[in-house]
Design a protein around this motif. Structure first.
Motif, PDB file in Angstrom:
ATOM      1  N   ALA A 186       0.827  -1.210   0.000  1.00 30.69           N
ATOM      2  CA  ALA A 186       0.000   0.000   0.000  1.00 30.69           C
ATOM      3  C   ALA A 186       0.859   1.258   0.000  1.00 30.69           C
ATOM      4  CB  ALA A 186      -0.929  -0.010   1.208  1.00 30.69           C
ATOM      5  N   ALA A 187       1.892   1.267   0.818  1.00 29.69           N
ATOM      6  CA  ALA A 187       2.773   2.437   0.911  1.00 29.69           C
ATOM      7  C   ALA A 187       3.458   2.720  -0.426  1.00 29.69           C
ATOM      8  CB  ALA A 187       3.804   2.222   2.009  1.00 29.69           C
ATOM      9  N   SER A 188       3.755   1.665  -1.178  1.00 31.51           N
ATOM     10  CA  SER A 188       4.427   1.847  -2.475  1.00 31.51           C
ATOM     11  C   SER A 188       3.536   2.540  -3.504  1.00 31.51           C
ATOM     12  CB  SER A 188       4.886   0.492  -3.019  1.00 31.51           C
ATOM     13  OG  SER A 188       3.787  -0.288  -3.482  1.00 31.51           O
ATOM     14  N   LEU A 189       2.232   2.583  -3.233  1.00 29.64           N
ATOM     15  CA  LEU A 189       1.292   3.217  -4.160  1.00 29.64           C
ATOM     16  C   LEU A 189       1.103   4.703  -3.896  1.00 29.64           C
ATOM     17  CD1 LEU A 189      -1.482   0.443  -4.111  1.00 29.64           C
ATOM     18  CD2 LEU A 189       0.341   0.734  -5.798  1.00 29.64           C
ATOM     19  N   VAL A 190       1.659   5.196  -2.794  1.00 33.59           N
ATOM     20  CA  VAL A 190       1.515   6.616  -2.441  1.00 33.59           C
ATOM     21  C   VAL A 190       2.541   7.433  -3.217  1.00 33.59           C
ATOM     22  CG1 VAL A 190       1.539   8.311  -0.581  1.00 33.59           C
ATOM     23  CG2 VAL A 190       0.685   5.994  -0.146  1.00 33.59           C
ATOM     24  N   ARG A 191       2.042   8.348  -4.034  1.00 33.49           N
ATOM     25  CA  ARG A 191       2.927   9.151  -4.875  1.00 33.49           C
ATOM     26  C   ARG A 191       3.393  10.410  -4.145  1.00 33.49           C
ATOM     27  NH1 ARG A 191      -0.933   8.863 -10.255  1.00 33.49           N
ATOM     28  NH2 ARG A 191      -0.735   6.600 -10.621  1.00 33.49           N
ATOM     29  N   GLU A 192       4.385  11.041  -4.739  1.00 33.55           N
ATOM     30  CA  GLU A 192       4.962  12.247  -4.153  1.00 33.55           C
ATOM     31  C   GLU A 192       3.910  13.350  -4.015  1.00 33.55           C
ATOM     32  OE1 GLU A 192       8.595  15.443  -4.972  1.00 33.55           O
ATOM     33  OE2 GLU A 192       8.340  13.685  -6.273  1.00 33.55           O
ATOM     34  N   GLY A 221     -14.282  -5.492 -12.332  1.00 43.78           N
ATOM     35  CA  GLY A 221     -13.597  -4.251 -12.662  1.00 43.78           C
ATOM     36  C   GLY A 221     -12.769  -3.690 -11.524  1.00 43.78           C
ATOM     37  N   VAL A 222     -12.498  -4.526 -10.509  1.00 43.67           N
ATOM     38  CA  VAL A 222     -11.685  -4.102  -9.368  1.00 43.67           C
ATOM     39  C   VAL A 222     -10.289  -4.670  -9.530  1.00 43.67           C
ATOM     40  CG1 VAL A 222     -11.418  -4.173  -6.851  1.00 43.67           C
ATOM     41  CG2 VAL A 222     -13.701  -4.045  -7.852  1.00 43.67           C
ATOM     42  N   GLU A 223      -9.296  -3.792  -9.591  1.00 44.33           N
ATOM     43  CA  GLU A 223      -7.921  -4.265  -9.685  1.00 44.33           C
ATOM     44  C   GLU A 223      -7.515  -4.875  -8.345  1.00 44.33           C
ATOM     45  OE1 GLU A 223      -3.454  -2.702 -10.954  1.00 44.33           O
ATOM     46  OE2 GLU A 223      -5.111  -1.279 -10.776  1.00 44.33           O
ATOM     47  N   ALA A 224      -6.965  -6.071  -8.374  1.00 48.23           N
ATOM     48  CA  ALA A 224      -6.547  -6.767  -7.153  1.00 48.23           C
ATOM     49  C   ALA A 224      -5.055  -7.034  -7.226  1.00 48.23           C
ATOM     50  CB  ALA A 224      -7.313  -8.072  -6.985  1.00 48.23           C
ATOM     51  N   LEU A 225      -4.322  -6.562  -6.216  1.00 48.38           N
ATOM     52  CA  LEU A 225      -2.883  -6.789  -6.135  1.00 48.38           C
ATOM     53  C   LEU A 225      -2.577  -7.683  -4.949  1.00 48.38           C
ATOM     54  CD1 LEU A 225      -1.439  -3.204  -6.838  1.00 48.38           C
ATOM     55  CD2 LEU A 225      -1.963  -5.040  -8.485  1.00 48.38           C
ATOM     56  N   VAL A 226      -1.665  -8.619  -5.136  1.00 42.87           N
ATOM     57  CA  VAL A 226      -1.313  -9.575  -4.091  1.00 42.87           C
ATOM     58  C   VAL A 226       0.072  -9.238  -3.558  1.00 42.87           C
ATOM     59  CG1 VAL A 226      -0.899 -11.998  -3.539  1.00 42.87           C
ATOM     60  CG2 VAL A 226      -2.734 -11.375  -5.134  1.00 42.87           C
ATOM     61  N   ILE A 259       0.864   0.670   7.092  1.00 41.28           N
ATOM     62  CA  ILE A 259       1.306   1.546   6.010  1.00 41.28           C
ATOM     63  C   ILE A 259       2.329   2.563   6.507  1.00 41.28           C
ATOM     64  CG2 ILE A 259       0.556   3.296   4.331  1.00 41.28           C
ATOM     65  CD1 ILE A 259      -2.130   1.868   4.200  1.00 41.28           C
ATOM     66  N   LEU A 260       2.089   3.084   7.721  1.00 34.76           N
ATOM     67  CA  LEU A 260       2.959   4.127   8.264  1.00 34.76           C
ATOM     68  C   LEU A 260       4.413   3.689   8.397  1.00 34.76           C
ATOM     69  CD1 LEU A 260       0.938   5.929  11.067  1.00 34.76           C
ATOM     70  CD2 LEU A 260       1.845   6.922   8.976  1.00 34.76           C
ATOM     71  N   LEU A 300      -8.034  -3.421  -4.637  1.00 36.22           N
ATOM     72  CA  LEU A 300      -8.000  -4.214  -3.418  1.00 36.22           C
ATOM     73  C   LEU A 300      -6.608  -4.824  -3.266  1.00 36.22           C
ATOM     74  CD1 LEU A 300     -10.639  -6.575  -1.955  1.00 36.22           C
ATOM     75  CD2 LEU A 300      -8.314  -7.433  -2.266  1.00 36.22           C
ATOM     76  N   LEU A 301      -6.057  -4.708  -2.065  1.00 35.97           N
ATOM     77  CA  LEU A 301      -4.758  -5.297  -1.763  1.00 35.97           C
ATOM     78  C   LEU A 301      -4.955  -6.452  -0.783  1.00 35.97           C
ATOM     79  CD1 LEU A 301      -2.606  -2.082  -1.170  1.00 35.97           C
ATOM     80  CD2 LEU A 301      -3.274  -3.136  -3.338  1.00 35.97           C
TER      81      LEU A 301
END
Length: 256
Positions: A88-94, A249-254, A109-110, A231-232
């Motif tokens: 999840a943290a890797s998806l947070v952009r600058e 239509g929901v992207e799911a990342l593992v 995430i923190l 969804l993660l």
């Protein structure tokens, strides 16, 4: 050739895993057997501890009828939640502003955002606030209100009104259960309401759910599965669920 009990067992438990509940008449049609045969199968599976019979069918057996306290939840599925939090943290952009709800997965995430001075974190969760105050180097907003000692979070009308004042890039939300029948659910009505509001105030909603949440329906409805952007989950999530989410239509990342 007629199906054996073991064949029917696989189908019944598979349907139960996806839906959270099954109906005897639908199973009878699906398996081309009588409803009496299905009822006997459900009786047998109930004795095995695989489900709980209800009028007209059966529901998935819950290990917990109420949500465990926050500290206990933080110790459950710990490795899975840590992996999900890192992803999840890797998806947070600058430069992004993110909302974190009162979940033990969102707490993770923190750990991976602690040095991100360019990120703004907003939360109503006291455990997340405390951790952010200790380690997070970015900007912190606490969405206050009436403090609920059971949930360890701010809840109620004031929290809702404060959330209305902001628009954020991403909302990371957790849940009590996920099923095709009932969508995303939580144990508490107030927590579900806050998660819904967070979804409204975010450009993108990302749901965090370890594999133990799938096939469960808890007390309060949060949203339909199709209402989240992504969804993660962890590697224990059945591939059938990943395929189903993609079909919705929901992207799911593992997280590995």
């Amino acid at each position: 050739m007629s199906l054996t009990f073991e064949d029917r067992r696989v189908t019944i438990l598979g349907e139960l895993e996806m839906e959270g509940k099954v109906q005897a008449h639908r199973l009878a049609q699906l398996l081309n057997v009588s409803t009496e045969t299905i009822r006997r199968d459900l009786d047998r599976l109930e004795k095995e501890g695989k489900l709980r019979k209800v009028y007209g069918g059966a529901v998935k057996l819950r290990m917990e009828l109420v949500e465990p306290p926050f500290l206990k939840r933080a110790q459950m599925m710990r490795e899975e939640k840590a992996a999900i939090g890192k992803l999840a943290a890797s998806l947070v952009r600058e430069g992004e502003t993110i909302l974190l709800d009162n979940g033990t997965s969102t707490l993770e995430i923190l750990v991976h955002l602690k040095d991100r001075t360019d990120v703004t974190v907003m939360t109503h969760s006291l455990p997340i606030l405390n951790q952010a105050m200790e380690m997070f180097k970015g900007k912190i907003f606490f969405i206050g209100g009436e403090m609920n000692t059971t949930y360890q979070a701010a809840t109620g009308p004031l929290t809702d009104q404060l959330l209305d004042q902001f628009k954020v890039n991403k909302a990371f939300i957790s849940c009590g259960g996920i099923s095709l029948a009932d969508g995303i659910t939580d144990y508490h009505l107030t927590e579900a309401a806050i998660s819904r509001k967070m979804m409204q105030r975010a450009e993108e909603t990302i749901l965090l759910a370890d594999h133990s949440k799938f096939g469960l329906s808890t007390f309060a409805r949060v949203a339909r599965l199709e209402e989240v952007s992504m969804l993660l989950t962890d590697s224990g999530c059945p591939k059938e669920w990943i395929e189903t989410l993609h079909s919705l239509g929901v992207e799911a990342l593992v997280a590995e």
